[in-house]
Design an enzyme around this catalytic site. Structure first.
Site, PDB file in Angstrom:
ATOM      1  CG  ASN A   1     -15.649  56.701  35.565  1.00 31.53           C
ATOM      2  OD1 ASN A   1     -15.252  56.183  36.447  1.00 31.53           O
ATOM      3  ND2 ASN A   1     -16.910  56.317  34.987  1.00 31.53           N
TER       4      ASN A   1
ATOM      5  CD  GLN B   1      -8.004  52.632  29.489  1.00 32.34           C
ATOM      6  OE1 GLN B   1      -7.167  52.879  28.797  1.00 32.34           O
ATOM      7  NE2 GLN B   1      -8.617  51.686  29.293  1.00 32.34           N
TER       8      GLN B   1
ATOM      9  CG  PHE C   1      -4.047  47.007  23.363  1.00 36.29           C
ATOM     10  CD1 PHE C   1      -4.137  47.552  24.622  1.00 36.29           C
ATOM     11  CD2 PHE C   1      -4.462  45.633  23.283  1.00 36.29           C
ATOM     12  CE1 PHE C   1      -5.036  46.874  25.733  1.00 36.29           C
ATOM     13  CE2 PHE C   1      -5.318  45.055  24.049  1.00 36.29           C
ATOM     14  CZ  PHE C   1      -5.604  45.909  25.273  1.00 36.29           C
TER      15      PHE C   1
ATOM     16  CB  VAL D   1      -6.223  57.869  31.276  1.00 36.74           C
ATOM     17  CG1 VAL D   1      -6.378  56.669  32.034  1.00 36.74           C
ATOM     18  CG2 VAL D   1      -6.691  59.018  32.273  1.00 36.74           C
ATOM     19  N   GLY D   2      -4.688  56.726  29.048  1.00 39.42           N
ATOM     20  CA  GLY D   2      -4.614  55.166  28.346  1.00 39.42           C
ATOM     21  C   GLY D   2      -3.383  54.450  28.302  1.00 39.42           C
ATOM     22  CD  GLU D   3      -1.038  55.802  23.793  1.00 37.03           C
ATOM     23  OE1 GLU D   3      -1.370  56.851  23.786  1.00 37.03           O
ATOM     24  OE2 GLU D   3      -0.262  55.200  22.874  1.00 37.03           O
TER      25      GLU D   3
HETATM   26  N1  MCN Z   1     -10.037  58.835  31.420  1.00 36.60           N
HETATM   27  C1  MCN Z   1     -10.386  59.583  32.533  1.00 36.60           C
HETATM   28  N2  MCN Z   1      -9.946  60.783  32.717  1.00 36.60           N
HETATM   29  C2  MCN Z   1      -9.198  61.431  31.859  1.00 36.60           C
HETATM   30  C3  MCN Z   1      -8.804  60.696  30.686  1.00 36.60           C
HETATM   31  C4  MCN Z   1      -9.203  59.513  30.322  1.00 36.60           C
HETATM   32  O1  MCN Z   1     -11.304  58.771  33.413  1.00 36.60           O
HETATM   33  N3  MCN Z   1      -8.726  62.443  32.291  1.00 36.60           N
HETATM   34  C5  MCN Z   1     -10.306  57.430  31.175  1.00 36.60           C
HETATM   35  C6  MCN Z   1     -11.801  57.399  30.248  1.00 36.60           C
HETATM   36  O2  MCN Z   1     -12.542  55.973  30.807  1.00 36.60           O
HETATM   37  C7  MCN Z   1     -11.268  56.986  28.933  1.00 36.60           C
HETATM   38  C8  MCN Z   1     -10.271  56.071  29.112  1.00 36.60           C
HETATM   39  O3  MCN Z   1      -9.504  56.797  30.427  1.00 36.60           O
HETATM   40  O4  MCN Z   1     -12.303  56.332  28.264  1.00 36.60           O
HETATM   41  C9  MCN Z   1      -9.083  56.401  28.029  1.00 36.60           C
HETATM   42  O5  MCN Z   1      -9.100  57.618  27.595  1.00 36.60           O
HETATM   43  P1  MCN Z   1      -7.664  58.389  26.740  1.00 36.60           P
HETATM   44  O6  MCN Z   1      -6.454  58.345  27.662  1.00 36.60           O
HETATM   45  O7  MCN Z   1      -8.070  59.683  26.356  1.00 36.60           O
HETATM   46  O8  MCN Z   1      -7.371  57.303  25.658  1.00 36.60           O
HETATM   47  P2  MCN Z   1      -8.163  56.990  24.373  1.00 36.60           P
HETATM   48  O9  MCN Z   1      -9.576  56.977  24.651  1.00 36.60           O
HETATM   49  O10 MCN Z   1      -7.619  57.963  23.245  1.00 36.60           O
HETATM   50  O11 MCN Z   1      -7.901  55.598  24.223  1.00 36.60           O
HETATM   51  C10 MCN Z   1      -6.912  55.066  23.349  1.00 36.60           C
HETATM   52  C11 MCN Z   1      -5.670  54.543  24.317  1.00 36.60           C
HETATM   53  C12 MCN Z   1      -4.679  53.998  23.657  1.00 36.60           C
HETATM   54  S1  MCN Z   1      -3.770  55.018  22.656  1.00 36.60           S
HETATM   55  C13 MCN Z   1      -4.126  52.643  23.618  1.00 36.60           C
HETATM   56  S2  MCN Z   1      -2.890  52.091  22.822  1.00 36.60           S
HETATM   57  C14 MCN Z   1      -5.166  51.680  24.601  1.00 36.60           C
HETATM   58  C15 MCN Z   1      -5.910  52.353  25.521  1.00 36.60           C
HETATM   59  O12 MCN Z   1      -6.332  53.451  25.458  1.00 36.60           O
HETATM   60  N4  MCN Z   1      -5.666  50.656  24.136  1.00 36.60           N
HETATM   61  C16 MCN Z   1      -6.545  49.847  24.695  1.00 36.60           C
HETATM   62  N5  MCN Z   1      -6.532  51.745  26.671  1.00 36.60           N
HETATM   63  C17 MCN Z   1      -7.182  50.633  26.000  1.00 36.60           C
HETATM   64  N6  MCN Z   1      -8.043  49.885  26.801  1.00 36.60           N
HETATM   65  C18 MCN Z   1      -8.443  48.622  26.239  1.00 36.60           C
HETATM   66  N7  MCN Z   1      -9.443  48.031  27.230  1.00 36.60           N
HETATM   67  N8  MCN Z   1      -8.268  48.433  25.231  1.00 36.60           N
HETATM   68  C19 MCN Z   1      -7.356  48.713  24.471  1.00 36.60           C
HETATM   69  O13 MCN Z   1      -7.084  48.233  23.191  1.00 36.60           O
HETATM   70 MO1  MOS Z   2      -2.634  53.866  21.150  1.00 43.08          MO
HETATM   71  S1  MOS Z   2      -0.574  52.631  20.843  1.00 43.08           S
HETATM   72  O1  MOS Z   2      -1.703  55.211  20.440  1.00 43.08           O
HETATM   73  O2  MOS Z   2      -3.680  53.458  20.034  1.00 43.08           O
END
Ligand code: MCN
Ligand code: MOS
Length: 763
Positions: free
Chosen positions: A656, A663, A246, A728-730
């Protein structure tokens, strides 16, 4: 009886391709315990280190009495600032050349409670814990600034780079018929990953191997290399599985330096794991913030002016800026705008990144304030958002690459039943429970960087993908299986993705929600290069049954090669490789500009200096979302429960949907925690975090979470990534807390501007 373990989601339902709902390929290893986390490595001769921390928040270490600890059973070494070799200061994450100054991870000058001052290394963990309790540190204590509300804190330091201004916001505000001015606070919050920080460090000569949970293997390897003055290539980081980060696991930290120093001094591998309380001071959580949002509008609620002032805490000797104007400056159309920010130094560990730093507290300010404006003007909170909809980026003055926020409002409102909302506060109830419906928007920029990947097609037709990027639960393993399978035309079961080792093809940070876009692009590129080579062999090698056919007539699907015109046989990839006498095809691909220098490549993976601005070129790139939330507030007790969440989100194309939905739900759950539960409480006498454990620092449990419905409204965004996805993640955490605060206002008529929304604030 034969039991078939069919992977949920397979080729027959299209789950394997990009965009399919393939289940997590790392799931079985995690469920069965086969997944080995960093500190679970069994190494011969492992020694155990335990940290000793300062018990004061400000002052100096007068002396450290290590005699009793040294004499304790099993103790190998007691490390203090006086007996460890100095390290070099490492460059920051932009790669800025560091000052030529020594770095010591054990402190003599104390700037916060919980700072590492000594460490004990012993034959067993228990012996190290016992001996650490015998280390006697005496201090000369000085007055501490415990937090932002401390009278000694002052106004802080202006961060001019954060200033955003256009038009004349003050004059327009003075002239506006409707005015809102309110202050919003967010407390210290903590990432609280399930897996605490820790590592095993081992030196073999000048080669350092570090098993450590990491969001950024190459960035952390660079830091270790710079600290110890060894070449970058000499440091190997290994992190195949991570129990959540995170934001907290992106950088090499002081405890890592301590373990690596101990390993070098003892010439033995050393394991150091933080206790849960140490995870509250060993690195920083989200900084506490204060904001004032001032909106001037006309009688119809059309915004004329926004003035935003923000402050976040940072540490005495470190700098963390939590960009509080980030959402304020782009969410709504306004002709006049002014945003400024200060940081205030307090005696705390330097705060750090926590899921959507900046955007998250920023949205609490502006998305609460716009709700206040809606009530002031007397129009629906959703209608006021549409009335002030920004058709282009109001700050960058550029077109959005894609912005499906209007669609998100529409889809979310429809699904939630927003039109049935009764506008008056306290007008909806169910027995003793006041019901409130709130809405808020969220956004997060699309951060982009270049990626690299290695793709191998092996003799048996299986495929191997290698990258030093990581999966901390987001789904990287799975989406890269899908990307390689689709690009190469092989079943997902035939693809193995290997991550989490800095020996693999280099990768940048899994931060700022950029990794998925970066890595799907890189794997797509590398897999295409491998496919080109495969097809090239098929038509050019005289031993191939496709010899002398046109390249563009060959089809690779489901692991088999054929010519659709029926010229020649249909054979498997394995058979083709055998026929041409090859045992593998290997292709490294990257998305860097072709003429990139070695130095640029190194910078791309080990710093964030090469990241592409989200407003580069003609477009402004963001993900967007709208949260519709129902709360139930017990009229007698003031307890708040979130009873329904419908969120519609625009992350562009989803690689996906099953994982993206997961997420998003995770982000929403964290947002519920932020709104109702999470707050680091500081002991005002000692500057300590009182609730430094998961019994007292509350994160949501299942019982706190209702059914959450997420709806994807994104469309492919070619300006944001190779395959059209945005972050997606944040995204989904942004806007949840204000949606809840807005719902609480609707339920109770009480506006809570100070997170978390605990019952004593409602009575
Ligand atoms: N994804 C998708 N389609 C997209 C983009 C992403 O399906 N267009 C899905 C994928 O499964 C991808 C996931 O979302 O693996 C996350 O993609 P992305 O948004 O690119 O984020 P990152 O892979 O760079 O992951 C980091 C992000 C951040 S910055 C934090 S903070 C965070 C987050 O992801 N911490 C997490 N999600 C988390 N989820 C878990 N389980 N644990 C954390 O610590
Ligand atoms: Mo996420 S807070 O940018 O690792």
């Amino acid at each position: 009886m034969t039991v078939h373990m069919k992977r949920h989601g397979d080729a027959s339902d299209g789950a394997e391709a990009v965009g399919g709902r393939l289940s997590r390929v790392d799931g079985p290893a995690k469920i069965t315990g086969a997944a080995k986390y960093a500190v679970e490595q069994q190494l011969d001769g492992l020694a155990y280190a335990v940290l000793v921390e300062s018990t004061i928040a400000a002052g100096k270490v007068r002396s450290i009495d290590t005699e009793a600890a040294k004499a304790a059973p099993g103790v190998l070494k007691v490390l203090t600032p006086d007996n460890i070799p100095p390290l070099k200061t490492a460059s920051d994450w932009f790669g800025t050349p560091p000052p030529d100054a020594p770095y010591c991870p054990l402190a003599r000058d104390i700037t916060f409670s919980g700072q590492h001052v000594a460490a004990v290394v012993a034959e067993s963990f228990e012996q190290a814990v016992a001996a650490a309790a015998l280390v006697k540190v005496s201090y000369d204590e000085a007055p501490a600034i415990v937090d932002l509300s401390d009278a000694k804190a002052g106004d802080g330091i202006p961060i001019d780079a954060m200033t955003k201004e256009w038009g004349d916001a003050a004059t327009a505000f003075a002239a506006a018929p409707v005015r809102i001015c309110a202050a919003y606070n967010t407390p210290r919050e903590y990432q609280a990953p399930m897996e605490p920080h820790g590592l095993i460090a081992r030196w073999q000569g000048d080669q350092l191997t570090v098993w450590e949970p990491s969001q950024w293997l190459d960035g952390m390897a660079r830091t270790y290399a710079e600290w110890f003055g060894v070449p970058f290539e000499n440091v190997r980081l290994v992190s195949p599985y991570i129990g959540g980060g995170f934001g907290s696991k992106a950088l090499a930290l002081g405890h890592g330096a301590v373990a690596a120093i101990a390993a070098r001094m003892l010439e033995r591998p050393v394991r150091l794991v933080m206790t849960r309380p140490q995870t509250f001071t060993g690195y920083g959580g989200r900084a506490a913030t204060r904001q004032t949002v001032t909106i001037g509008a006309d009688a119809e609620g059309k915004i004329q002016s926004i003035v935003h002032r923000g402050v976040n805490e940072t540490s005495i000797d470190g700098m963390w800026v939590e960009p509080l104007g980030s959402v304020t400056s782009i969410m709504y159309q306004t002709p006049n705008f002014s945003s400024r920010q200060n940081v205030v130094r307090v005696n705390s560990v330097v705060p750090g990144a926590m899921r959507a730093p900046g955007e998250n507290p920023s949205a609490f300010g502006i998305e609460s304030a716009i709700d206040e404006l809606a009530y002031e003007v007397g129009i629906d909170p959703l209608a006021i958002r549409l009335r002030n909809y920004a058709e282009q980026d109001p700050h960058a003055k550029k077109a959005w690459s894609t912005r499906q926020l209007r669609e998100a409002y529409a889809a979310g409102a429809e699904r939630f039943g927003w039109s049935r909302r009764s506008p008056q506060p306290r007008s909806m109830r169910d027995g003793n429970q006041l019901i409130g419906w709130g809405v808020a928007a969220g956004t997060y920029p699309v951060r982009r960087a270049y990626g690299e990947a290695m793709v191998r097609i092996l003799a048996d037709g299986s495929v191997e993908v290698e990258s030093s990027s990581i999966d901390m639960g987001q789904g990287t393993y799975t989406i890269l299986v899908q990307t390689a399978a689709e690009t190469l035309g092989v079943p997902a079961d035939n693809v193995v993705v290997k991550l989490g080792d800095s020996r693999f093809a280099r990768a940048g940070v899994a931060g700022g929600s950029r990794l998925a876009g970066v890595m799907t692009g890189a794997v797509h590129k590398a897999a295409n290069a491998a496919l080109d080579e495969l097809v090239g062999l098929a038509i050019s090698d005289p031993r191939s049954p496709f010899h002398a056919l046109q390249a563009n007539t060959l089809v690779v699907a489901n692991g088999r090669i054929s010519s659709p015109r029926g010229e020649g046989p249909e054979i498997s990839i394995a058979e083709l490789l055998a026929s041409v006498g090859r045992d593998r095809i290997e292709a490294k691909g990257d998305t860097m500009p072709a003429n990139s220098t070695a130095e640029e490549r190194y910078k791309n993976y080990t710093t964030i200096a090469m990241a592409l601005p989200h407003t580069e070129g003609d477009y402004s790139r963001y993900s967007w979302c709208a949260h519709f939330i129902e709360v139930r507030v017990d009229e007698d007790f003031g307890t708040v429960r979130v009873s329904r969440v419908v969120s519609a989100l625009d992350s562009g194309r989803l690689y996906n949907p099953k994982l993206a939905e997961s997420q998003w739900k995770g982000g929403i759950i964290m947002g519920i925690g932020q709104a109702l539960l999470e707050e680091g409480i500081v002991d005002r006498r000692h500057g300590r975090i009182v609730n430094n454990n998961l019994a007292d620092y509350l994160v949501p449990t299942n019982a706190d979470i209702p059914d959450i419905e997420v709806i994807s409204v994104g469309i492919p965004d070619p300006h944001s990534s190779v395959l059209g996805g945005k972050g997606v993640g944040e995204l989904a955490i942004v806007g949840v807390a204000p949606a809840i605060a807005n719902a609480v206002f609707h339920a109770t008529g009480k506006r809570i501007r100070d997170l978390p929304i605990t019952l004593e604030k409602l009575i």
